[in-house]
Design a protein around this motif. Structure first.
Motif, short mmCIF file in Angstrom:
data_model
loop_
_atom_site.label_atom_id
_atom_site.label_comp_id
_atom_site.label_asym_id
_atom_site.label_seq_id
_atom_site.Cartn_x
_atom_site.Cartn_y
_atom_site.Cartn_z
N GLY A 19 44.39 31.39 -50.63
CA GLY A 19 44.04 32.53 -49.81
C GLY A 19 43.20 33.49 -50.61
O GLY A 19 43.07 33.36 -51.82
N PRO A 20 42.62 34.48 -49.95
CA PRO A 20 41.74 35.42 -50.65
C PRO A 20 42.50 36.51 -51.39
O PRO A 20 41.91 37.31 -52.10
CB PRO A 20 40.93 36.04 -49.50
CG PRO A 20 41.89 36.05 -48.36
CD PRO A 20 42.68 34.76 -48.52
N LEU A 86 53.03 38.66 -52.60
CA LEU A 86 52.01 37.61 -52.66
C LEU A 86 51.09 37.77 -53.87
O LEU A 86 51.39 37.23 -54.92
CB LEU A 86 51.21 37.53 -51.35
CG LEU A 86 51.89 36.70 -50.26
CD1 LEU A 86 51.16 36.81 -48.95
CD2 LEU A 86 51.99 35.25 -50.66
N PRO A 87 50.01 38.49 -53.77
CA PRO A 87 49.05 38.39 -54.87
C PRO A 87 49.56 38.91 -56.21
O PRO A 87 49.36 38.27 -57.23
CB PRO A 87 47.84 39.18 -54.38
CG PRO A 87 48.36 40.11 -53.34
CD PRO A 87 49.52 39.39 -52.72
N LEU A 88 50.22 40.06 -56.21
CA LEU A 88 50.64 40.63 -57.49
C LEU A 88 51.73 39.79 -58.15
O LEU A 88 51.72 39.61 -59.37
CB LEU A 88 51.08 42.08 -57.31
CG LEU A 88 50.02 43.03 -56.77
CD1 LEU A 88 50.55 44.45 -56.70
CD2 LEU A 88 48.74 42.97 -57.58
N LYS A 89 52.63 39.28 -57.36
CA LYS A 89 53.68 38.41 -57.91
C LYS A 89 53.06 37.19 -58.57
O LYS A 89 53.39 36.83 -59.69
CB LYS A 89 54.65 38.00 -56.81
CG LYS A 89 55.70 37.02 -57.28
CD LYS A 89 56.59 36.58 -56.14
CE LYS A 89 57.51 35.48 -56.59
NZ LYS A 89 58.26 34.91 -55.48
N TYR A 90 52.14 36.54 -57.85
CA TYR A 90 51.54 35.31 -58.37
C TYR A 90 50.59 35.57 -59.54
O TYR A 90 50.54 34.80 -60.48
CB TYR A 90 50.84 34.54 -57.26
CG TYR A 90 51.84 33.91 -56.33
CD1 TYR A 90 52.57 32.79 -56.73
CD2 TYR A 90 52.09 34.45 -55.09
CE1 TYR A 90 53.51 32.22 -55.88
CE2 TYR A 90 53.03 33.90 -54.24
CZ TYR A 90 53.74 32.78 -54.65
OH TYR A 90 54.68 32.23 -53.82
N LEU A 91 49.84 36.66 -59.49
CA LEU A 91 48.95 36.98 -60.60
C LEU A 91 49.72 37.27 -61.88
O LEU A 91 49.24 37.02 -62.97
CB LEU A 91 48.08 38.20 -60.25
CG LEU A 91 46.89 37.93 -59.35
CD1 LEU A 91 46.31 39.25 -58.83
CD2 LEU A 91 45.82 37.13 -60.06
N SER A 92 50.94 37.79 -61.74
CA SER A 92 51.69 38.20 -62.92
C SER A 92 52.76 37.21 -63.37
O SER A 92 53.36 37.39 -64.42
CB SER A 92 52.34 39.57 -62.67
OG SER A 92 53.23 39.50 -61.58
N THR A 93 53.00 36.14 -62.62
CA THR A 93 54.07 35.21 -63.01
C THR A 93 53.65 33.75 -63.08
O THR A 93 54.39 32.93 -63.61
CB THR A 93 55.26 35.29 -62.03
OG1 THR A 93 54.82 34.91 -60.73
CG2 THR A 93 55.88 36.67 -62.01
N THR A 94 52.49 33.40 -62.56
CA THR A 94 52.10 32.01 -62.46
C THR A 94 51.23 31.58 -63.63
O THR A 94 50.13 32.11 -63.82
CB THR A 94 51.33 31.75 -61.14
OG1 THR A 94 52.12 32.24 -60.06
CG2 THR A 94 51.03 30.28 -60.95
N SER A 95 51.70 30.61 -64.39
CA SER A 95 50.86 29.99 -65.42
C SER A 95 49.95 29.00 -64.72
O SER A 95 50.28 28.45 -63.68
CB SER A 95 51.71 29.26 -66.45
OG SER A 95 52.53 30.16 -67.13
N LEU A 141 36.54 30.36 -49.02
CA LEU A 141 35.83 30.42 -47.74
C LEU A 141 35.40 29.05 -47.25
O LEU A 141 35.42 28.79 -46.04
CB LEU A 141 34.61 31.33 -47.85
CG LEU A 141 34.86 32.81 -48.01
CD1 LEU A 141 33.53 33.56 -48.12
CD2 LEU A 141 35.70 33.37 -46.87
N GLU A 142 35.02 28.17 -48.15
CA GLU A 142 34.59 26.83 -47.75
C GLU A 142 35.68 26.07 -47.02
O GLU A 142 35.42 25.28 -46.14
CB GLU A 142 34.16 26.04 -48.98
CG GLU A 142 32.84 26.50 -49.57
CD GLU A 142 32.51 25.78 -50.87
OE1 GLU A 142 33.15 24.75 -51.19
OE2 GLU A 142 31.60 26.26 -51.57
N VAL A 143 36.92 26.34 -47.38
CA VAL A 143 38.05 25.62 -46.81
C VAL A 143 38.68 26.37 -45.63
O VAL A 143 39.08 25.76 -44.65
CB VAL A 143 39.13 25.35 -47.88
CG1 VAL A 143 40.36 24.69 -47.29
CG2 VAL A 143 38.55 24.50 -49.00
#
Length: 147
Positions: A19-20, A86-95, A141-143
């Motif tokens: 997602g964006p 969503l975005p902040l959780k994933y930006l800060s926890t996902t390797s 966007l392509e998808v």
């Protein structure tokens, strides 16, 4: 510095196209310029520009799978909840899956930070980060759009 910049760019580049949302958080931060892009930002401060950006993209590109929170009038509470989960959780926890790079971002209470070692100043560095964020958004966007 160059190694940290390469790691940051690789971290962004290796995100899956879900997602964006993550790229939009980074877009808003990058708009603050090369001296301030990495300054901490509160979820409260991020909510309105984030809502406006996602809503505009949704109508411009006819994005699929966008949260209903962006097709209804702005709600500070709903957008802050969305940002947190969503975005902040994933930006800060996902390797990253490929390189296993640890997140260069952290979410503490209601503040979103760029880790100190990734607070890279300079217009050339900012331009490189902007380029990878825009490229990642274009891949999404392509998808997921009906342009």
């Amino acid at each position: 510095m160059e190694d940290r910049l390469k790691q940051l760019i690789q971290y962004i580049d290796e995100f899956e196209r879900q997602g964006p949302y993550k790229m939009n958080v980074l877009k808003i931060m990058l708009e603050r310029g090369y001296e301030d892009w990495h300054a901490p930002i509160s979820i409260t401060e991020l909510a309105r520009p984030y809502y406006d950006l996602v809503s505009k993209q949704h109508s411009t590109y006819l994005l699929k799978n966008i949260s209903k929170d962006f097709t209804t009038p702005f709600s500070q509470v709903k957008v802050e909840r969305h940002l947190r989960t969503l975005p902040l959780k994933y930006l800060s926890t996902t390797s990253t899956r490929i390189s296993n790079i640890s997140p260069p971002f952290e979410l503490v209470d209601n503040m979103f930070y760029v880790r100190e070692e990734y607070r890279i100043d300079g217009k050339a560095a900012l331009d490189r980060i902007i380029n990878v964020v825009e490229q990642k958004f274009e891949e999404y966007l392509e998808v997921y759009s009906e342009r």
